[in-house]
Design a protein around this motif. Structure first.
Motif, PDB file in Angstrom:
ATOM      1  N   VAL A 182      17.802 -17.879 -76.020  1.00  0.00           N
ATOM      2  CA  VAL A 182      18.903 -16.922 -76.106  1.00  0.00           C
ATOM      3  C   VAL A 182      19.769 -17.017 -74.858  1.00  0.00           C
ATOM      4  O   VAL A 182      19.260 -17.123 -73.740  1.00  0.00           O
ATOM      5  CB  VAL A 182      18.360 -15.481 -76.254  1.00  0.00           C
ATOM      6  N   ILE A 183      21.087 -16.993 -75.042  1.00  0.00           N
ATOM      7  CA  ILE A 183      22.034 -17.004 -73.933  1.00  0.00           C
ATOM      8  C   ILE A 183      22.405 -15.561 -73.593  1.00  0.00           C
ATOM      9  O   ILE A 183      22.856 -14.807 -74.462  1.00  0.00           O
ATOM     10  CB  ILE A 183      23.298 -17.803 -74.300  1.00  0.00           C
ATOM     11  N   LEU A 184      22.218 -15.165 -72.355  1.00  0.00           N
ATOM     12  CA  LEU A 184      22.584 -13.837 -71.904  1.00  0.00           C
ATOM     13  C   LEU A 184      24.054 -13.827 -71.495  1.00  0.00           C
ATOM     14  O   LEU A 184      24.527 -14.734 -70.809  1.00  0.00           O
ATOM     15  CB  LEU A 184      21.719 -13.408 -70.725  1.00  0.00           C
ATOM     16  N   CYS A 185      24.785 -12.796 -71.934  1.00  0.00           N
ATOM     17  CA  CYS A 185      26.219 -12.687 -71.649  1.00  0.00           C
ATOM     18  C   CYS A 185      26.519 -11.323 -71.047  1.00  0.00           C
ATOM     19  O   CYS A 185      26.153 -10.295 -71.627  1.00  0.00           O
ATOM     20  CB  CYS A 185      27.031 -12.874 -72.929  1.00  0.00           C
ATOM     21  N   HIS A 186      27.194 -11.319 -69.903  1.00  0.00           N
ATOM     22  CA  HIS A 186      27.530 -10.067 -69.210  1.00  0.00           C
ATOM     23  C   HIS A 186      28.960  -9.653 -69.529  1.00  0.00           C
ATOM     24  O   HIS A 186      29.886 -10.448 -69.424  1.00  0.00           O
ATOM     25  CB  HIS A 186      27.377 -10.247 -67.694  1.00  0.00           C
ATOM     26  N   ARG A 242      33.361  -8.801 -58.705  1.00  0.00           N
ATOM     27  CA  ARG A 242      31.921  -8.554 -58.818  1.00  0.00           C
ATOM     28  C   ARG A 242      31.332  -9.261 -60.030  1.00  0.00           C
ATOM     29  O   ARG A 242      30.153  -9.655 -60.010  1.00  0.00           O
ATOM     30  CB  ARG A 242      31.653  -7.046 -58.843  1.00  0.00           C
ATOM     31  N   CYS A 243      32.117  -9.428 -61.086  1.00  0.00           N
ATOM     32  CA  CYS A 243      31.641 -10.250 -62.207  1.00  0.00           C
ATOM     33  C   CYS A 243      31.405 -11.680 -61.742  1.00  0.00           C
ATOM     34  O   CYS A 243      30.383 -12.300 -62.063  1.00  0.00           O
ATOM     35  CB  CYS A 243      32.660 -10.235 -63.344  1.00  0.00           C
ATOM     36  N   ALA A 244      32.354 -12.226 -60.973  1.00  0.00           N
ATOM     37  CA  ALA A 244      32.203 -13.586 -60.468  1.00  0.00           C
ATOM     38  C   ALA A 244      30.984 -13.692 -59.559  1.00  0.00           C
ATOM     39  O   ALA A 244      30.281 -14.717 -59.563  1.00  0.00           O
ATOM     40  CB  ALA A 244      33.471 -14.004 -59.715  1.00  0.00           C
ATOM     41  N   ARG A 268      26.339 -15.924 -68.893  1.00  0.00           N
ATOM     42  CA  ARG A 268      27.727 -16.193 -69.243  1.00  0.00           C
ATOM     43  C   ARG A 268      28.543 -14.895 -69.268  1.00  0.00           C
ATOM     44  O   ARG A 268      27.994 -13.798 -69.170  1.00  0.00           O
ATOM     45  CB  ARG A 268      27.790 -16.898 -70.602  1.00  0.00           C
ATOM     46  N   ALA A 269      29.850 -15.018 -69.424  1.00  0.00           N
ATOM     47  CA  ALA A 269      30.739 -13.859 -69.352  1.00  0.00           C
ATOM     48  C   ALA A 269      31.302 -13.491 -70.720  1.00  0.00           C
ATOM     49  O   ALA A 269      31.621 -14.363 -71.533  1.00  0.00           O
ATOM     50  CB  ALA A 269      31.892 -14.136 -68.397  1.00  0.00           C
ATOM     51  N   VAL A 270      31.412 -12.183 -70.944  1.00  0.00           N
ATOM     52  CA  VAL A 270      32.194 -11.639 -72.056  1.00  0.00           C
ATOM     53  C   VAL A 270      33.442 -11.038 -71.425  1.00  0.00           C
ATOM     54  O   VAL A 270      33.342 -10.129 -70.601  1.00  0.00           O
ATOM     55  CB  VAL A 270      31.426 -10.547 -72.823  1.00  0.00           C
ATOM     56  N   VAL A 273      33.379 -17.867 -69.083  1.00  0.00           N
ATOM     57  CA  VAL A 273      33.579 -17.089 -70.304  1.00  0.00           C
ATOM     58  C   VAL A 273      32.916 -17.758 -71.497  1.00  0.00           C
ATOM     59  O   VAL A 273      33.187 -18.924 -71.821  1.00  0.00           O
ATOM     60  CB  VAL A 273      35.082 -16.869 -70.577  1.00  0.00           C
ATOM     61  N   GLU A 274      32.052 -17.009 -72.173  1.00  0.00           N
ATOM     62  CA  GLU A 274      31.388 -17.479 -73.392  1.00  0.00           C
ATOM     63  C   GLU A 274      32.137 -17.021 -74.634  1.00  0.00           C
ATOM     64  O   GLU A 274      32.263 -17.765 -75.597  1.00  0.00           O
ATOM     65  CB  GLU A 274      29.949 -16.956 -73.431  1.00  0.00           C
TER      66      GLU A 274
END
Length: 265
Positions: free
Chosen positions: A127-131, A144-146, A156-158, A182-183
């Motif tokens: 599973v790929i985790l996406c924040h 802060r996301c970066a 990965r990023a949402v 970004v995913e």
């Protein structure tokens, strides 16, 4: 009309029986009802069975003080049968609400430690985790996301433009900083005061973003009308403003959001 014993899935919640009018959050299921949920999903005795390419959305938007219970559930569910039964490839997560009035930087170490626990729970699951950038959490600004993605490149990023607007972020600058991570994207727009509007009607630069986005998934999350449970998912001081675009029903609101997106594609 689904049969009386049907299972209905909407991503964050599950109605174990069609006659139940209040969705049951997956994280609140008792062990017995959880087993029932898994059995129904395994046999596909449900109205909307997720496909292997579907995204499973799990809210982990808890405060730091609520972490212990949240993580206990994650450890029990994430690495085991949930992802396998649902055919889940991605799980969306959040980086925890920061106490009101306190600097986010003071909680960086605690946030990273807890995100590491999510990563540990997901290891070996495929599973790929996406924040997602969510207002009021540690990762609510592009910087802060970066920080999160540089620390954990496998998370990965949402990208949610409306949430960045509500945190005072300029969309082009946020995109340039986060584009490598970004995913997938949330299609949600907002006015300068944070009020959510259909895609292309705000300052979220949706046409500009869509020209630059090279992914395959767009998540339509309009927030154009208060949906049941939203007030419970967001803390009081971070409630989404939705007064500019109100609709007679959720169906009408979602149709307006879908039409706005289609007009941009």
């Amino acid at each position: 009309r689904p049969p009386s014993d049907a299972l209905v899935i909407d991503g964050r919640s599950a109605m174990l029986h069609a006659k139940e009018t209040i969705p049951v959050f997956l994280s609140k299921l008792s062990d017995e009802r959880w087993d029932d949920f898994l059995q129904r999903m395994a046999s596909r005795e449900c109205v909307h069975a997720p496909r292997p390419t579907d995204f499973l959305s799990l809210f982990s938007c808890s405060s730091c003080a609520q972490l212990q219970a949240e993580m206990r559930w994650k450890r029990q569910r994430l690495s085991g049968s949930l992802a396998a039964v649902l055919g889940c490839s991605h799980i969306r997560l959040f980086s925890f609400y920061i106490p009101e009035g306190e600097p986010a930087a003071s909680y960086r170490d605690a946030v990273m430690e807890r995100l590491e626990q999510f990563r540990t729970a997901a290891q070996g699951s495929g599973v790929i985790l996406c924040h997602e950038n969510e207002k009021g959490i540690y990762g609510d600004t592009a910087a802060r996301c970066a920080d999160i993605h540089r620390t954990f490149p496998d998370i990965r990023a949402v990208f949610d433009p409306a949430n960045f607007i509500q945190c005072g972020q300029e969309i082009p600058a946020a995109w340039e900083e986060l584009a490598p991570y970004v995913e997938y994207m949330h299609i949600k727009d907002a006015l300068a005061d944070g009020t959510v509007v259909p895609a292309g009607k705000g300052i979220g630069r949706l046409p500009w973003l869509l020209q630059r986005y090279t992914g395959q998934v767009l998540t339509l999350e309009p927030h154009l009308a208060v949906f049941s449970g939203l007030d419970k998912l967001e803390q009081a001081e971070h409630q989404t403003a939705m007064t500019a675009c109100r609709y007679a029903s959720s169906e009408e609101a979602f149709r307006a959001a879908a039409d706005a997106l289609k007009a941009l594609l």
